[in-house]
Design an enzyme around this catalytic site. Structure first.
Site, PDB file in Angstrom:
ATOM      1  CB  CYS A   1     -14.300   1.791  10.982  1.00 30.32           C
ATOM      2  SG  CYS A   1     -13.063   0.772  10.318  1.00 30.32           S
TER       3      CYS A   1
ATOM      4  CB  CYS B   1     -15.644   1.215   7.560  1.00 29.14           C
ATOM      5  SG  CYS B   1     -14.043   0.716   7.147  1.00 29.14           S
TER       6      CYS B   1
ATOM      7  CB  CYS C   1      -6.362  -2.572  -5.564  1.00 24.78           C
ATOM      8  SG  CYS C   1      -7.514  -1.268  -5.058  1.00 24.78           S
TER       9      CYS C   1
ATOM     10  NE  ARG D   1     -15.858  -6.327   9.511  1.00 24.05           N
ATOM     11  CZ  ARG D   1     -14.784  -5.695   9.923  1.00 24.05           C
ATOM     12  NH1 ARG D   1     -13.840  -5.277   9.065  1.00 24.05           N
ATOM     13  NH2 ARG D   1     -14.626  -5.247  11.228  1.00 24.05           N
TER      14      ARG D   1
ATOM     15  CB  CYS E   1     -10.002  -3.421  11.458  1.00 26.47           C
ATOM     16  SG  CYS E   1     -10.901  -4.334  10.098  1.00 26.47           S
TER      17      CYS E   1
ATOM     18  CB  CYS F   1      -4.697   4.416  -5.245  1.00 25.95           C
ATOM     19  SG  CYS F   1      -3.735   4.120  -3.972  1.00 25.95           S
TER      20      CYS F   1
ATOM     21  CB  CYS G   1      -2.753  -2.876  -4.201  1.00 23.29           C
ATOM     22  SG  CYS G   1      -2.114  -2.056  -3.049  1.00 23.29           S
TER      23      CYS G   1
HETATM   24  N1  SAM Z   1      -5.804   2.382   0.411  1.00 19.25           N
HETATM   25  C1  SAM Z   1      -6.104   1.906   1.719  1.00 19.25           C
HETATM   26  C2  SAM Z   1      -5.276   0.546   2.100  1.00 19.25           C
HETATM   27  O1  SAM Z   1      -4.769  -0.162   0.886  1.00 19.25           O
HETATM   28  O2  SAM Z   1      -4.837   0.296   3.252  1.00 19.25           O
HETATM   29  C3  SAM Z   1      -7.594   1.621   2.285  1.00 19.25           C
HETATM   30  C4  SAM Z   1      -8.496   1.166   1.100  1.00 19.25           C
HETATM   31  S1  SAM Z   1      -8.195  -0.700   0.563  1.00 19.25           S
HETATM   32  C5  SAM Z   1      -9.061  -0.676  -0.982  1.00 19.25           C
HETATM   33  C6  SAM Z   1      -8.567  -1.586   1.805  1.00 19.25           C
HETATM   34  C7  SAM Z   1      -8.412  -3.166   1.459  1.00 19.25           C
HETATM   35  O3  SAM Z   1      -9.374  -3.538   0.614  1.00 19.25           O
HETATM   36  C8  SAM Z   1      -7.230  -3.651   0.981  1.00 19.25           C
HETATM   37  O4  SAM Z   1      -6.260  -3.745   1.899  1.00 19.25           O
HETATM   38  C9  SAM Z   1      -7.604  -5.054   0.298  1.00 19.25           C
HETATM   39  O5  SAM Z   1      -7.367  -5.999   1.418  1.00 19.25           O
HETATM   40  C10 SAM Z   1      -9.034  -4.963   0.217  1.00 19.25           C
HETATM   41  N2  SAM Z   1      -9.445  -5.151  -1.428  1.00 19.25           N
HETATM   42  C11 SAM Z   1      -9.109  -4.226  -2.292  1.00 19.25           C
HETATM   43  N3  SAM Z   1      -9.520  -4.645  -3.502  1.00 19.25           N
HETATM   44  C12 SAM Z   1      -9.922  -5.654  -3.381  1.00 19.25           C
HETATM   45  C13 SAM Z   1     -10.579  -6.870  -4.097  1.00 19.25           C
HETATM   46  N4  SAM Z   1     -10.606  -6.735  -5.327  1.00 19.25           N
HETATM   47  N5  SAM Z   1     -11.038  -8.103  -3.517  1.00 19.25           N
HETATM   48  C14 SAM Z   1     -10.892  -8.071  -2.306  1.00 19.25           C
HETATM   49  N6  SAM Z   1     -10.294  -7.125  -1.372  1.00 19.25           N
HETATM   50  C15 SAM Z   1      -9.977  -6.198  -1.942  1.00 19.25           C
HETATM   51 FE1  SF4 Z   2      -4.550   2.133  -3.156  1.00 23.36          FE
HETATM   52 FE2  SF4 Z   2      -6.142   0.053  -3.673  1.00 23.36          FE
HETATM   53 FE3  SF4 Z   2      -3.477  -0.262  -2.729  1.00 23.36          FE
HETATM   54 FE4  SF4 Z   2      -5.196   0.986  -1.047  1.00 23.36          FE
HETATM   55  S1  SF4 Z   2      -5.644  -1.338  -1.828  1.00 23.36           S
HETATM   56  S2  SF4 Z   2      -3.313   1.322  -1.521  1.00 23.36           S
HETATM   57  S3  SF4 Z   2      -6.522   2.082  -2.594  1.00 23.36           S
HETATM   58  S4  SF4 Z   2      -4.090   0.372  -4.785  1.00 23.36           S
END
Ligand code: SAM
Ligand code: SF4
Ligand code: DTB
Length: 327
Positions: A128, A96, A59, A260, A188, A52, A56
């Site tokens: 979802c 989902c 992530c 949740r 959500c 990606c 973030c």
């Molecule tokens: N890429 C899309 C986005 O960012 O909206 C969808 C997938 S993203 C992985 C979905 C959510 O997963 C993120 O907004 C975050 O809240 C959660 N998430 C990702 N990595 C995480 C982590 N290490 N611990 C807890 N929640 C996490």
């Molecule tokens: Fe990409 Fe992870 Fe951020 Fe979603 S949470 S936009 S998958 S880096």
């Protein structure tokens, strides 16, 4: 009464109550607005993993960090549908699909997602998706294909957002939520604790969620899963009492919403999870993996439900109608 005119001070007063008082109050609200015997069971599947472009900080799927995630292009429709069928057989009512995209693009991959949505919808499960930012037209296309809910988290407070993500803004997130709502898709949206935020930041995020024109139908509360290679890998483990406080406050200020207990369960005991259900959580992600990190198995969760006298919630049970007080 459902309110969307909460002030930060009012939310802080709830959040800062003596812990047992807070749990008791949340449990009381929970009994009034929700069926406390039921927990919604959602299954997550990462249909496109890693690589990606976003930054973030929590992530494992961001291309710029070196993590152990296996990058995978968009899965084949049949493969996704066979996972969905397994999830349904195991008692899941919501499926989902997550994609590590910054935003949805109008290309062949999106066409394929639309096929997947139609297929899962035909299995009578709530569909979802969580795939990043959406335009209004994309949200409408997803709705028309049968998407029931869209997950798009605010993650943290507006003030703390820039410390965690720099490749998009808080306002971008709110815009997508608005597109989802307008298309008639169930919203959500929640966040993560353990990112290094203050209590004020947590209250700030709950403030934004609870003062949206309509509350999200579900609010995921994630505990940071600390993944090696991400900038937050050395953060402290989230304190269970912080998780309970967050869930209880969300329950009290958004009584008709499904709250949740999301990421982080793999590091929690059954007793700790029971406290979260007591404090008003009534939904979980089930299945051995969240998107890329471990989660308790279906069997462990069903044993926990048996022990606690909980049962999975049926699909398509309409969320209670909200009566909002004006601003
Ligand atoms: N890429 C899309 C986005 O960012 O909206 C969808 C997938 S993203 C992985 C979905 C959510 O997963 C993120 O907004 C975050 O809240 C959660 N998430 C990702 N990595 C995480 C982590 N290490 N611990 C807890 N929640 C996490
Ligand atoms: Fe990409 Fe992870 Fe951020 Fe979603 S949470 S936009 S998958 S880096
Ligand atoms: C949400 O709030 N939590 C889920 C779901 N929405 C998409 C994701 C949690 C991801 C945890 C890290 C991982 O497994 O990659």
């Amino acid at each position: 009464m459902i309110r969307n005119n909460w002030t930060k001070d009012e939310i802080a007063a709830v959040y800062n109550k003596p812990l047992l008082e807070l749990i008791y109050e949340a449990a009381t609200v929970h009994r009034k607005y929700q069926d406390t015997a039921e927990v919604q069971v959602c299954t997550l599947l990462s249909i496109k993993t890693g690589g990606c472009s976003e930054d973030c900080a929590y992530c494992p799927q961001a291309a710029r960090y070196t993590t152990n995630v296996d990058v995978h292009a968009l899965m084949k429709t049949e493969e996704v549908l066979s996972y969905a069928a397994k999830a349904k057989a195991a008692g899941s009512t919501r499926f989902c699909m997550g994609a590590a995209w910054r935003e949805v693009r109008d290309n062949r991959d999106f066409d394929r997602v639309i096929e997947m949505v139609k297929g899962v919808n035909a299995m009578d499960m709530e569909v979802c998706c969580t795939m990043g930012m959406l335009t209004e037209a994309q949200a409408q296309r997803l709705y028309d294909a049968g998407v029931y809910a869209y997950n798009h988290n605010l993650d943290t407070s507006e003030e703390h957002y820039g410390e965690i993500i720099t490749t998009r803004t808080y306002d971008d997130r709110l815009k997508t939520l608005n597109h989802v709502r307008k298309a008639g898709i169930s919203v959500c949206s929640g966040g993560i604790i353990g990112l290094g935020e203050t209590h004020e930041d947590r209250i700030g995020m709950l403030y934004t969620l609870s003062t949206l024109p309509q509350h999200p139908e579900s609010v995921p509360v994630n505990a940071l899963v600390r993944v090696k290679g991400t900038p937050l890998e050395n953060n402290d483990k989230v304190d269970i009492w912080d998780m309970v406080r967050m869930i209880a406050t969300a329950r009290i200020i958004m009584p008709a919403t499904m709250v949740r207990l999301s990421a982080g369960r793999a590091e929690m005991s059954v007793a700790e999870q029971a406290l979260c259900f007591m404090a008003g959580a009534n939904s979980i992600f089930a299945g051995e993996k969240l998107l890329t990190t471990p989660n308790p198995s279906f069997n462990e969760d069903m044993a926990m439900f048996d022990l606690l006298g909980l049962k999975p919630r049926a699909a398509f049970k309409e969320e209670k109608k909200e009566v909002l007080t004006p601003h």
